[in-house]
Design an enzyme around this catalytic site. Structure first.
Site, PDB file in Angstrom:
ATOM      1  N   HIS A  75      36.157  50.623  83.756  1.00 18.15           N
ATOM      2  CA  HIS A  75      37.580  50.474  83.433  1.00 18.15           C
ATOM      3  C   HIS A  75      37.860  49.074  82.898  1.00 18.15           C
ATOM      4  CE1 HIS A  75      39.219  53.874  86.229  1.00 18.15           C
ATOM      5  NE2 HIS A  75      38.282  54.291  85.411  1.00 18.15           N
ATOM      6  N   TYR A 202      48.609  51.044  90.409  1.00 19.85           N
ATOM      7  CA  TYR A 202      49.149  50.493  91.657  1.00 19.85           C
ATOM      8  C   TYR A 202      50.671  50.525  91.537  1.00 19.85           C
ATOM      9  CZ  TYR A 202      44.575  48.407  92.869  1.00 19.85           C
ATOM     10  OH  TYR A 202      43.261  48.196  93.203  1.00 19.85           O
ATOM     11  N   PRO A 294      42.793  46.589 101.985  1.00 20.92           N
ATOM     12  CA  PRO A 294      42.105  47.216 100.852  1.00 20.92           C
ATOM     13  C   PRO A 294      42.721  46.973  99.470  1.00 20.92           C
ATOM     14  CG  PRO A 294      43.229  48.876 102.184  1.00 20.92           C
ATOM     15  CD  PRO A 294      43.322  47.590 102.926  1.00 20.92           C
ATOM     16  N   LYS A 298      38.345  44.509  97.615  1.00 18.54           N
ATOM     17  CA  LYS A 298      37.385  43.398  97.701  1.00 18.54           C
ATOM     18  C   LYS A 298      36.320  43.562  98.797  1.00 18.54           C
ATOM     19  CE  LYS A 298      38.727  40.999  94.337  1.00 18.54           C
ATOM     20  NZ  LYS A 298      38.006  41.579  93.226  1.00 18.54           N
ATOM     21  N   TYR A 386      40.661  40.171  90.070  1.00 17.91           N
ATOM     22  CA  TYR A 386      40.382  41.595  90.256  1.00 17.91           C
ATOM     23  C   TYR A 386      38.960  41.942  89.809  1.00 17.91           C
ATOM     24  CZ  TYR A 386      41.480  46.516  90.879  1.00 17.91           C
ATOM     25  OH  TYR A 386      41.495  47.811  91.325  1.00 17.91           O
TER      26      TYR A 386
HETATM   27  P1  FAD Z   1      29.943  48.704 107.184  1.00 20.68           P
HETATM   28  O1  FAD Z   1      30.046  49.505 105.944  1.00 20.68           O
HETATM   29  O2  FAD Z   1      30.964  48.912 108.252  1.00 20.68           O
HETATM   30  O3  FAD Z   1      28.489  48.964 107.790  1.00 20.68           O
HETATM   31  C1  FAD Z   1      28.139  48.559 109.089  1.00 20.68           C
HETATM   32  C2  FAD Z   1      27.065  49.509 109.600  1.00 20.68           C
HETATM   33  O4  FAD Z   1      26.578  49.037 110.840  1.00 20.68           O
HETATM   34  C3  FAD Z   1      27.614  50.910 109.861  1.00 20.68           C
HETATM   35  O5  FAD Z   1      26.821  51.864 109.188  1.00 20.68           O
HETATM   36  C4  FAD Z   1      27.535  51.052 111.370  1.00 20.68           C
HETATM   37  O6  FAD Z   1      27.291  52.386 111.776  1.00 20.68           O
HETATM   38  C5  FAD Z   1      26.386  50.130 111.687  1.00 20.68           C
HETATM   39  N1  FAD Z   1      26.383  49.629 113.075  1.00 20.68           N
HETATM   40  C6  FAD Z   1      27.433  49.110 113.756  1.00 20.68           C
HETATM   41  N2  FAD Z   1      27.059  48.749 114.991  1.00 20.68           N
HETATM   42  C7  FAD Z   1      25.742  49.026 115.087  1.00 20.68           C
HETATM   43  C8  FAD Z   1      24.784  48.895 116.138  1.00 20.68           C
HETATM   44  N3  FAD Z   1      25.132  48.378 117.313  1.00 20.68           N
HETATM   45  N4  FAD Z   1      23.513  49.283 115.923  1.00 20.68           N
HETATM   46  C9  FAD Z   1      23.150  49.814 114.703  1.00 20.68           C
HETATM   47  N5  FAD Z   1      24.023  49.981 113.690  1.00 20.68           N
HETATM   48  C10 FAD Z   1      25.297  49.585 113.870  1.00 20.68           C
HETATM   49  N6  FAD Z   1      37.203  48.458 100.968  1.00 20.68           N
HETATM   50  C11 FAD Z   1      37.706  48.539  99.751  1.00 20.68           C
HETATM   51  O7  FAD Z   1      37.424  47.619  98.987  1.00 20.68           O
HETATM   52  N7  FAD Z   1      38.476  49.609  99.370  1.00 20.68           N
HETATM   53  C12 FAD Z   1      38.752  50.641 100.206  1.00 20.68           C
HETATM   54  O8  FAD Z   1      39.424  51.604  99.850  1.00 20.68           O
HETATM   55  C13 FAD Z   1      38.246  50.590 101.508  1.00 20.68           C
HETATM   56  N8  FAD Z   1      38.482  51.591 102.394  1.00 20.68           N
HETATM   57  C14 FAD Z   1      37.998  51.469 103.659  1.00 20.68           C
HETATM   58  C15 FAD Z   1      38.252  52.464 104.590  1.00 20.68           C
HETATM   59  C16 FAD Z   1      37.800  52.351 105.914  1.00 20.68           C
HETATM   60  C17 FAD Z   1      38.122  53.440 106.918  1.00 20.68           C
HETATM   61  C18 FAD Z   1      37.041  51.210 106.297  1.00 20.68           C
HETATM   62  C19 FAD Z   1      36.539  51.063 107.717  1.00 20.68           C
HETATM   63  C20 FAD Z   1      36.751  50.240 105.341  1.00 20.68           C
HETATM   64  C21 FAD Z   1      37.230  50.348 104.028  1.00 20.68           C
HETATM   65  N9  FAD Z   1      36.955  49.370 103.072  1.00 20.68           N
HETATM   66  C22 FAD Z   1      37.461  49.462 101.847  1.00 20.68           C
HETATM   67  C23 FAD Z   1      36.144  48.224 103.359  1.00 20.68           C
HETATM   68  C24 FAD Z   1      34.687  48.419 102.882  1.00 20.68           C
HETATM   69  O9  FAD Z   1      34.341  49.761 103.011  1.00 20.68           O
HETATM   70  C25 FAD Z   1      33.860  47.490 103.732  1.00 20.68           C
HETATM   71  O10 FAD Z   1      34.227  46.167 103.401  1.00 20.68           O
HETATM   72  C26 FAD Z   1      32.352  47.666 103.571  1.00 20.68           C
HETATM   73  O11 FAD Z   1      31.955  48.900 104.111  1.00 20.68           O
HETATM   74  C27 FAD Z   1      31.615  46.525 104.276  1.00 20.68           C
HETATM   75  O12 FAD Z   1      30.263  46.811 104.351  1.00 20.68           O
HETATM   76  P2  FAD Z   1      29.397  46.320 105.595  1.00 20.68           P
HETATM   77  O13 FAD Z   1      28.012  46.747 105.274  1.00 20.68           O
HETATM   78  O14 FAD Z   1      29.693  44.921 105.897  1.00 20.68           O
HETATM   79  O15 FAD Z   1      29.958  47.140 106.860  1.00 20.68           O
HETATM   80  C1  DHB Z   2      40.217  52.195  95.625  1.00 18.45           C
HETATM   81  C2  DHB Z   2      40.436  51.516  96.791  1.00 18.45           C
HETATM   82  C3  DHB Z   2      41.138  50.334  96.766  1.00 18.45           C
HETATM   83  O1  DHB Z   2      41.338  49.652  97.906  1.00 18.45           O
HETATM   84  C4  DHB Z   2      41.645  49.821  95.598  1.00 18.45           C
HETATM   85  O2  DHB Z   2      42.357  48.677  95.612  1.00 18.45           O
HETATM   86  C5  DHB Z   2      41.416  50.499  94.424  1.00 18.45           C
HETATM   87  C6  DHB Z   2      40.695  51.691  94.447  1.00 18.45           C
HETATM   88  C7  DHB Z   2      39.460  53.462  95.659  1.00 18.45           C
HETATM   89  O3  DHB Z   2      39.098  53.902  96.751  1.00 18.45           O
HETATM   90  O4  DHB Z   2      39.223  54.044  94.597  1.00 18.45           O
END
Ligand code: FAD
Ligand code: DHB
Length: 397
Positions: A75, A202, A294, A298, A386
């Site tokens: 995009h 948005y 969200p 980021k 962005y």
């Molecule tokens: P995570 O993806 O949380 O991965 C951590 C992993 O560690 C998980 O798989 C978990 O099961 C594992 N774990 C935890 N504890 C243990 C343990 N004790 N032993 C073994 N494994 C363990 N960001 C956006 O930018 N846009 C969005 O729309 C958006 N939507 C989101 C919706 C939800 C419900 C959530 C929770 C987050 C969202 N985010 C979004 C944020 C984004 O998904 C996260 O920033 C991203 O997943 C971070 O990655 P990570 O690997 O740090 O953590």
């Molecule tokens: C999506 C999620 C976001 O938080 C955002 O700012 C834009 C797009 C998505 O899930 O597609």
């Protein structure tokens, strides 16, 4: 008790843990990845969807971008909509970069396939229960098949998300927490209906924020601002579509077709930073160290940026026994973390309806939207953030 030894013990197979394991492998550094859930669970968990160009470059440059290049939707701008009118922010024209819409679980699938493809396991359904001695001789204790196991490692990478065990393992008083809660959440859906726009929209509306995004030419991803303790049962499909239509309506008669909703969820909104992000030989990455609301997408990108910094530090350590970059991990990560926190907080504040907004706040709010969409300088600042701020230091990929 079965014992293992590795160079880097990684807790968590989310984007942070998997990307770290992959980049380290390419540099000849060995790691073990522990994940408490099943492979299927992490590969189907619906979360983020927008990749910054820098994240795409790292994935493609490290050999896991083949499907992303094929299926990702590139995009070159987004729309901000308010008062029934859309305003396009043209990333390509303003900053010469773009973003890619590609779901987080697809990134996770690609990274898992790459690791298993070069013959190195990921321990699924292996829950880390305790870490010890992370100042000197780090050890991870974990439970798998109801058996206790132990891993001795040079370093521990806490990639275990916000609810993991690594951050709480640091004694209180050694961590500083900076946080903000918001008086709203997002209700998100996935629906089998072609996106009503080819770019993200948005929308700010008196009834609250909404966002139109997508996953493919056939699947729409939409979000609605709701109350933090929203009961999803109170949102039958018809009510969701009706509310989205009201909030996204334009004077030109924007049409939002509905379709079968196949996933629904509530995402809480929070800004959170824990500092420092390192304690001896323990490093915290991604959501384990920081959470952004969200708006602006980021979270995942910031997790990959932390991985980039730690990978460089570990490569310097293992190739040249030089600890300097490792010692700067927190400082290098936080410069980007705080800029992304600022941007996510600002986008969230600008696009959501706050309860009890008085007439002064309401007019300031409106002026902000008007300014950002009518001033080239302000639009350029939004676009620059962005698509992802440039990295401070050169990367390995
Ligand atoms: P995570 O993806 O949380 O991965 C951590 C992993 O560690 C998980 O798989 C978990 O099961 C594992 N774990 C935890 N504890 C243990 C343990 N004790 N032993 C073994 N494994 C363990 N960001 C956006 O930018 N846009 C969005 O729309 C958006 N939507 C989101 C919706 C939800 C419900 C959530 C929770 C987050 C969202 N985010 C979004 C944020 C984004 O998904 C996260 O920033 C991203 O997943 C971070 O990655 P990570 O690997 O740090 O953590
Ligand atoms: C999506 C999620 C976001 O938080 C955002 O700012 C834009 C797009 C998505 O899930 O597609």
């Amino acid at each position: 008790m079965a014992n293992l030894r590795t160079q880097v013990g990684i807790i968590g197979a989310g984007p942070a843990g998997l990307a770290l394991a992959h980049l380290l492998h390419l540099q000849g550094i060995e790691s073990v990845v522990l994940e408490r859930h099943t492979r299927e669970y992490v590969e189907t968990r619906v979360r983020a969807g927008v990749l910054e160009q820098g994240t795409v470059d790292i994935l493609c440059g490290s050999g896991v971008g083949e499907r992303l290049k094929r299926e990702g939707l590139q995009h070159e701008g987004v729309e901000l909509r308010f008062d029934g009118k859309g305003h396009r922010i043209d990333f390509q024209e303003l900053v010469g970069k773009s973003i890619t819409v590609y779901a987080q679980q697809e990134v996770v699938k690609d990274l898992i396939a790459a690791r298993l493809g070069y013959g190195v396991p990921i321990y699924f359904e292996a829950e880390a229960i305790r870490i010890e001695d992370y100042q000197d001789n780090p050890k991870i204790y974990y439970l798998r098949d109801s058996q206790n196991h132990e891993i001795a490692c040079d370093f521990i990478a806490g990639c275990d998300g916000f609810h993991g065990i690594c951050r709480p393992a640091v004694p209180e008083g050694q961590l500083q927490i900076h946080e903000r809660h918001y008086p709203f959440a997002w209700l998100g859906i996935l629906a089998h209906v072609p996106p009503a726009s080819h770019e993200l929209i948005y929308t700010y509306h008196e009834r609250g924020f909404s966002l139109l995004s997508m996953r493919s030419p056939e699947v729409s991803r939409l979000y609605l601002q709701c109350v933090p303790d929203e009961d999803i049962e109170k949102w039958p499909d018809d009510r969701i579509w009706e509310e989205l239509r009201t909030r996204m309506a334009t004077r030109e008669g924007f049409v939002l077709k509905d379709g079968p909703i196949f996933q629904k969820g509530i995402t809480p909104m929070r800004s959170f930073v824990a500092t420092p992000m390192q304690f001896g030989k323990l490093f915290l990455l991604g959501d384990a160290a920081h959470i952004v609301p969200p708006t602006g997408a980021k979270g995942l990108n910031l997790a990959v940026a932390d991985v980039r910094v730690l990978t460089r530090g570990l490569v310097e350590f293992y190739k040249h026994r030089n600890r300097e970059l490792l010692s700067q991990f927190t400082e290098r990560c936080l410069r980007r973390v705080w800029k992304c926190q600022r941007f996510s907080w600002w986008m969230t504040s600008m696009l959501h309806r706050f309860p009890q907004e008085d007439s002064f706040s309401h007019n300031i709010h409106h002026a902000e939207l008007d300014y950002v969409t009518s001033s080239r300088a302000a639009s350029t600042s939004l676009a620059e953030n962005y698509v992802g701020l440039p990295f401070d230091t050169p990367g390995l990929f």
